[in-house]
Design a protein around this motif. Structure first.
Motif, PDB file in Angstrom:
ATOM      1  N   LEU A 128      60.239 134.236  -1.228  1.00  0.00           N
ATOM      2  CA  LEU A 128      59.635 134.828  -2.413  1.00  0.00           C
ATOM      3  C   LEU A 128      58.180 134.403  -2.545  1.00  0.00           C
ATOM      4  O   LEU A 128      57.799 133.315  -2.116  1.00  0.00           O
ATOM      5  CB  LEU A 128      60.389 134.404  -3.675  1.00  0.00           C
ATOM      6  CG  LEU A 128      61.691 135.138  -3.971  1.00  0.00           C
ATOM      7  CD1 LEU A 128      62.495 134.375  -5.001  1.00  0.00           C
ATOM      8  CD2 LEU A 128      61.404 136.546  -4.467  1.00  0.00           C
ATOM      9  N   GLY A 129      57.385 135.267  -3.165  1.00  0.00           N
ATOM     10  CA  GLY A 129      56.026 134.931  -3.531  1.00  0.00           C
ATOM     11  C   GLY A 129      55.944 134.794  -5.041  1.00  0.00           C
ATOM     12  O   GLY A 129      56.967 134.726  -5.727  1.00  0.00           O
ATOM     13  N   PRO A 130      54.748 134.766  -5.613  1.00  0.00           N
ATOM     14  CA  PRO A 130      54.600 134.699  -7.055  1.00  0.00           C
ATOM     15  C   PRO A 130      55.179 135.942  -7.737  1.00  0.00           C
ATOM     16  O   PRO A 130      55.204 137.029  -7.156  1.00  0.00           O
ATOM     17  CB  PRO A 130      53.083 134.622  -7.252  1.00  0.00           C
ATOM     18  CG  PRO A 130      52.546 134.132  -5.941  1.00  0.00           C
ATOM     19  CD  PRO A 130      53.454 134.704  -4.905  1.00  0.00           C
ATOM     20  N   VAL A 131      55.620 135.755  -8.977  1.00  0.00           N
ATOM     21  CA  VAL A 131      56.169 136.853  -9.784  1.00  0.00           C
ATOM     22  C   VAL A 131      55.626 136.721 -11.199  1.00  0.00           C
ATOM     23  O   VAL A 131      55.689 135.637 -11.788  1.00  0.00           O
ATOM     24  CB  VAL A 131      57.709 136.815  -9.829  1.00  0.00           C
ATOM     25  CG1 VAL A 131      58.251 138.002 -10.635  1.00  0.00           C
ATOM     26  CG2 VAL A 131      58.310 136.806  -8.424  1.00  0.00           C
ATOM     27  N   THR A 132      55.081 137.796 -11.743  1.00  0.00           N
ATOM     28  CA  THR A 132      54.605 137.776 -13.125  1.00  0.00           C
ATOM     29  C   THR A 132      55.529 138.596 -14.014  1.00  0.00           C
ATOM     30  O   THR A 132      56.271 139.458 -13.544  1.00  0.00           O
ATOM     31  CB  THR A 132      53.183 138.335 -13.266  1.00  0.00           C
ATOM     32  OG1 THR A 132      53.162 139.715 -12.860  1.00  0.00           O
ATOM     33  CG2 THR A 132      52.191 137.541 -12.436  1.00  0.00           C
ATOM     34  N   ARG A 133      55.445 138.303 -15.313  1.00  0.00           N
ATOM     35  CA  ARG A 133      56.143 139.121 -16.314  1.00  0.00           C
ATOM     36  C   ARG A 133      55.132 139.477 -17.394  1.00  0.00           C
ATOM     37  O   ARG A 133      54.278 138.678 -17.755  1.00  0.00           O
ATOM     38  CB  ARG A 133      57.344 138.379 -16.899  1.00  0.00           C
ATOM     39  CG  ARG A 133      57.040 137.034 -17.488  1.00  0.00           C
ATOM     40  CD  ARG A 133      58.281 136.254 -17.857  1.00  0.00           C
ATOM     41  NE  ARG A 133      59.128 136.942 -18.811  1.00  0.00           N
ATOM     42  CZ  ARG A 133      60.010 136.315 -19.593  1.00  0.00           C
ATOM     43  NH1 ARG A 133      60.161 134.999 -19.516  1.00  0.00           N
ATOM     44  NH2 ARG A 133      60.743 136.995 -20.430  1.00  0.00           N
ATOM     45  N   THR A 134      55.208 140.696 -17.909  1.00  0.00           N
ATOM     46  CA  THR A 134      54.227 141.193 -18.859  1.00  0.00           C
ATOM     47  C   THR A 134      54.845 141.368 -20.240  1.00  0.00           C
ATOM     48  O   THR A 134      56.065 141.464 -20.375  1.00  0.00           O
ATOM     49  CB  THR A 134      53.666 142.547 -18.396  1.00  0.00           C
ATOM     50  OG1 THR A 134      54.652 143.570 -18.642  1.00  0.00           O
ATOM     51  CG2 THR A 134      53.294 142.527 -16.927  1.00  0.00           C
ATOM     52  N   PRO A 135      54.000 141.453 -21.282  1.00  0.00           N
ATOM     53  CA  PRO A 135      54.526 141.705 -22.628  1.00  0.00           C
ATOM     54  C   PRO A 135      55.239 143.051 -22.746  1.00  0.00           C
ATOM     55  O   PRO A 135      56.032 143.254 -23.661  1.00  0.00           O
ATOM     56  CB  PRO A 135      53.269 141.668 -23.508  1.00  0.00           C
ATOM     57  CG  PRO A 135      52.283 140.884 -22.740  1.00  0.00           C
ATOM     58  CD  PRO A 135      52.557 141.186 -21.300  1.00  0.00           C
ATOM     59  N   GLY A 136      54.934 143.968 -21.814  1.00  0.00           N
ATOM     60  CA  GLY A 136      55.598 145.260 -21.809  1.00  0.00           C
ATOM     61  C   GLY A 136      56.949 145.238 -21.131  1.00  0.00           C
ATOM     62  O   GLY A 136      57.505 146.294 -20.808  1.00  0.00           O
TER      63      GLY A 136
END
Length: 227
Positions: A128-136
């Protein structure tokens, strides 16, 4: 009903920070120094009456405080710490944006599907690499560049129809917002932070299976709830 598997190694959402200029500049510099990612400044949130609005001043801005400020954004994107300091000196509250199609592409899915896939991949010890999560309520999985030209074909090979699946590829000519950028009333956060262990990003082929399966499950669950 969709049963979300236990998420392994995923941090709880941190308290949303204020859009402090020093924090934004520090984050932009770390991305260039530690990850060798290009960055560029975008719009920002500014006071408006009793609330805030995007610096672009559009009343119905679709990504308030977190989009490119002009059409020349690709030329602004840089990995030079000197240039980064100069740009944020002029716009200290600007969002931190990362161009895709250079050091990485991003596979974007709904948050529910993202957490389901992330738990599955970590249990199976998928790279795995980096993973982001958004307010949407979206999640973005960073992969090697070139994903945009492969994703649809690989989804079809797995027996799914790409047009019926909420899986979006961000590649050349696009960008993503990076933590701690605020978007409206929330902030982009890391679901899986960059670390020395993920210096080498996975190929789209390594992640597309779990992500397509999770998106398919979510789609089936949504259809079942509507009937």
């Amino acid at each position: 009903m969709l049963c979300v598997e236990e998420t392994i190694g995923v941090m709880d959402a941190a308290a949303i920070p204020g859009q402090r200029g020093a924090l934004l500049l520090d984050s932009a510099l770390r991305y260039t120094r530690e990850r060798r990612w290009d960055v560029f400044p975008g719009t920002w949130l500014e006071p408006a009456g009793s609330g805030e609005r995007c610096s672009c001043a559009l009343p119905a801005c679709p990504a308030p405080g977190a989009h490119a400020a002009g059409p020349d954004w690709a030329a602004l994107a840089t990995g030079s710490a000197v240039s980064v300091r100069a740009m944020w000196a002029q716009r200290p509250y600007a969002s931190v944006l990362l161009p895709t199609g250079r050091a990485f592409d991003a596979l974007e899915v709904p948050e529910t599907a993202g957490f389901l896939a992330l738990a599955r991949m970590e249990r199976l010890k998928v790279t795995l690499g980096p993973v982001t999560r958004t307010p949407g309520r979206r999640m973005l999985f960073f992969v090697l560049p070139g994903a945009a030209g492969q994703a649809d074909r690989r989804v079809r090979e797995l027996g799914w129809e790409p047009s019926a699946m909420d899986l979006v590829v961000r590649g050349e000519g696009q960008y993503v917002a990076a933590p701690p950028t605020r978007v409206g009333r929330g902030a982009v956060q890391w679901a899986r932070q960059p670390s020395p262990t993920d210096r080498w990003l996975p190929d789209v082929a390594e992640l597309i299976g779990p992500l397509a399966y999770a998106c398919g499950q979510e789609g089936s669950s949504d259809r079942a709830r509507r009937t």
